[in-house]
Design an enzyme around this catalytic site. Structure first.
Site, mmCIF file in Angstrom:
data_model
loop_
_atom_site.group_PDB
_atom_site.id
_atom_site.type_symbol
_atom_site.label_atom_id
_atom_site.label_comp_id
_atom_site.label_asym_id
_atom_site.label_seq_id
_atom_site.Cartn_x
_atom_site.Cartn_y
_atom_site.Cartn_z
ATOM 1 N N ARG A 297 2.654 2.621 9.477
ATOM 2 C CA ARG A 297 1.895 3.426 10.448
ATOM 3 C C ARG A 297 2.771 3.942 11.587
ATOM 4 N NH1 ARG A 297 -2.442 -0.465 8.930
ATOM 5 N NH2 ARG A 297 -4.171 0.790 8.148
ATOM 6 N N GLN B 224 -2.968 -12.097 8.027
ATOM 7 C CA GLN B 224 -3.150 -11.857 6.592
ATOM 8 C C GLN B 224 -2.425 -12.926 5.782
ATOM 9 O OE1 GLN B 224 -2.750 -7.872 4.605
ATOM 10 N NE2 GLN B 224 -0.645 -8.523 4.211
ATOM 11 N N MET C 72 0.856 -1.195 0.000
ATOM 12 C CA MET C 72 0.000 0.000 0.000
ATOM 13 C C MET C 72 0.894 1.247 0.000
ATOM 14 S SD MET C 72 -3.421 -0.901 2.092
ATOM 15 C CE MET C 72 -2.819 -0.538 3.731
ATOM 16 N N GLY C 73 2.148 1.084 -0.387
ATOM 17 C CA GLY C 73 3.061 2.221 -0.434
ATOM 18 C C GLY C 73 3.576 2.589 0.942
ATOM 19 N N LEU D 290 6.670 2.880 1.665
ATOM 20 C CA LEU D 290 7.573 1.733 1.766
ATOM 21 C C LEU D 290 8.641 1.939 2.839
ATOM 22 C CD1 LEU D 290 8.102 0.991 -2.039
ATOM 23 C CD2 LEU D 290 6.329 0.119 -0.492
ATOM 24 N N HIS D 291 8.957 0.844 3.525
ATOM 25 C CA HIS D 291 10.030 0.868 4.515
ATOM 26 C C HIS D 291 10.931 -0.332 4.264
ATOM 27 C CE1 HIS D 291 7.689 -2.257 6.432
ATOM 28 N NE2 HIS D 291 6.664 -1.426 6.610
ATOM 29 N N GLN E 248 -10.268 -2.556 2.484
ATOM 30 C CA GLN E 248 -9.772 -3.195 3.704
ATOM 31 C C GLN E 248 -9.729 -2.243 4.894
ATOM 32 O OE1 GLN E 248 -5.838 -4.101 1.682
ATOM 33 N NE2 GLN E 248 -5.051 -3.802 3.742
ATOM 34 N N GLY F 131 11.113 -3.142 5.500
ATOM 35 C CA GLY F 131 10.433 -4.441 5.442
ATOM 36 C C GLY F 131 9.972 -4.734 4.014
ATOM 37 N N HIS F 132 9.357 -3.730 3.375
ATOM 38 C CA HIS F 132 8.934 -3.917 1.976
ATOM 39 C C HIS F 132 10.156 -4.159 1.091
ATOM 40 C CE1 HIS F 132 5.585 -1.119 3.410
ATOM 41 N NE2 HIS F 132 4.909 -2.147 2.958
HETATM 42 O O1 PAF Z 1 -0.099 -5.777 3.716
HETATM 43 C C1 PAF Z 1 -0.506 -4.857 2.970
HETATM 44 O O2 PAF Z 1 0.182 -3.848 2.748
HETATM 45 C C2 PAF Z 1 -1.875 -4.970 2.327
HETATM 46 O O3 PAF Z 1 -2.776 -5.594 3.178
HETATM 47 C C3 PAF Z 1 -1.843 -5.670 0.957
HETATM 48 C C4 PAF Z 1 -1.394 -7.103 1.060
HETATM 49 C C5 PAF Z 1 -0.907 -4.907 0.013
HETATM 50 C C6 PAF Z 1 -3.253 -5.659 0.349
HETATM 51 O O4 PAF Z 1 -3.734 -4.381 0.184
#
Ligand code: PAF
Length: 289
Positions: free
Chosen positions: A188, A154, A30-31, A33-34, A61, A36-37
Site C-alpha cells: 500500500r 495476523q 495478495m501480490g 510483491l515487494h 478480508q 518483504g515478500h
Molecule cells: O498478508 C497478506 O498479504 C494477506 O493477509 C494473506 C496472508 C496473503 C491472506 O490473504
C-alpha cells in the site's frame, strides 16, 4: 516455474512431491510483491524442497469501504519476481475458484485476539484472513509457511489457528523489511504521494524512540508510559497522521498494557492514516531482566 489457476491443477502438480515426502513451503500473498515478500520466498527457498507462492487479493478480508477495487494487481511483474526468486509453483486462483457460488456456511470465529489493534477498526478483516489461509493450508497442505512480522496481529492469529486446529504446518515469522529511512515495506505504500512518503517514516522513528525509552527503564509506571504515548500521538498528529491506534500490547493476548512488566514480551504497535493510506508498524520488545 509453473503457474496454475485451479485447485485441481495445483494438487496434481504437488502430488509427486507429496508422495516423495518433500518439504513444501508456502508463501501466501495478495501480490504487488515487494522486497518483504521476496525475503519470505528466499527463506522458503533455502528451507524447503518445493516453494509455492499464492497471489490472491482475498475479497473476504476487505471491509465495504476499503481498497479492494484499487488494490494493486501487477500480475506480470509479480510472476516475473516469483520466477527470479526461485518459486516453483504459483497459484493464482479466481474469486470463484476460492469461493464457489452457492454460499458459504462455515466461518472462523476469533475470540479476544481481535478486540484491539487492527481488529477493532477493521471488523471482519481477520475472519477473512483466517478463512482464506485455512483454505490455502487445506488446498496446498504445506509443511511450512511464511508470514511477515509487519502484520503481527495476523501472524499471531494464524499461529493460534494452527495450534488450536492442530494443522500440521510450521509457521515461520519473517522480519519486517524496511526502506533505508525506516518505513516498513507494504504494497500500500505506492498509494502515498511523494510529499506523504517523505513524512511517513516518522511512524517508525517514533516507535523506535518509545522502544528505547521502555527498554532503558525510562517509563517505569503507568503515568510515564501514558505521557510518552500521548507525546508520540501528538507529534504524529502535528505531522499530518490520523492515528488509528498506538499502544503497547501483551504479545500473547494482544491486550493493551498500561505498564510494562519485565517478565513479559510486548508489542509496540501503531496504525495511522497518512492521507488515504493506512500505514501499520510494530516492534516486538522484551524488557531487560
Ligand atoms: O498478508 C497478506 O498479504 C494477506 O493477509 C494473506 C496472508 C496473503 C491472506 O490473504
Amino acid at each position: 516455474m509453473q503457474t496454475v489457476q485451479t485447485i485441481a491443477e495445483l494438487r496434481a502438480a504437488l502430488e509427486p512431491h507429496r508422495r516423495s515426502g518433500s518439504r513444501i513451503g508456502l508463501v501466501p500473498t495478495m501480490g504487488a510483491l515487494h522486497a518483504g515478500h521476496l525475503a519470505l520466498i528466499h527463506q522458503a527457498r533455502s528451507t524447503c524442497d518445493v516453494v509455492v507462492a499464492t497471489i490472491f487479493v482475498n475479497p473476504t478480508q476487505f471491509g465495504p469501504n476499503e481498497d479492494l477495487d484499487r488494490y494493486p494487481r501487477p500480475l506480470e511483474t509479480d510472476l516475473q519476481a516469483c520466477g527470479d526468486a526461485g518459486v516453483d509453483l504459483v497459484f493464482v486462483p479466481s474469486n470463484n475458484e476460492m469461493y464457489p457460488p452457492g454460499g458459504r456456511f462455515l466461518s472462523l470465529a476469533i475470540h479476544e485476539l481481535t478486540d484491539h489493534l487492527c481488529g477493532a477498526t477493521r471488523p471482519g478483516h481477520f475472519n477473512g484472513v483466517l478463512l482464506v489461509v485455512n483454505k490455502l493450508f487445506n488446498i496446498i497442505q504445506p509443511t511450512d509457511a511464511w508470514f511477515g512480522q509487519k502484520d503481527i496481529q495476523q501472524l499471531i492469529l494464524l499461529e493460534t489457528m494452527v495450534r488450536e486446529f492442530n494443522i500440521p504446518v510450521r509457521i515461520h515469522r519473517g522480519e519486517t523489511v524496511r526502506e533505508d529511512d525506516g518505513l516498513a515495506l507494504s504494497s500500500r505504500n505506492r498509494y502515498l504521494t511523494d510529499e506523504e512518503r517523505s513524512r511517513a517514516p516518522q511512524l517508525n522513528a517514533e516507535l523506535r524512540g518509545l522502544q528505547s525509552l521502555i527498554l532503558t527503564g525510562a517509563l517505569p509506571d503507568e503515568a510515564a508510559l501514558a505521557q510518552a504515548l500521548a507525546g508520540v500521538a501528538s507529534r504524529l498528529r502535528a505531522n499530518g497522521f490520523r492515528i488509528d491506534y498506538l499502544s503497547v500490547v501483551d504479545e500473547r493476548t494482544l491486550q493493551p498494557r498500561e505498564r510494562v512488566d519485565p517478565r513479559h514480551r510486548y508489542i509496540l504497535a501503531a496504525a495511522a492514516w497518512m492521507g488515504k493510506t493506512r500505514l501499520i508498524d510494530n516492534i516486538v520488545l522484551q524488557s531487560p531482566g
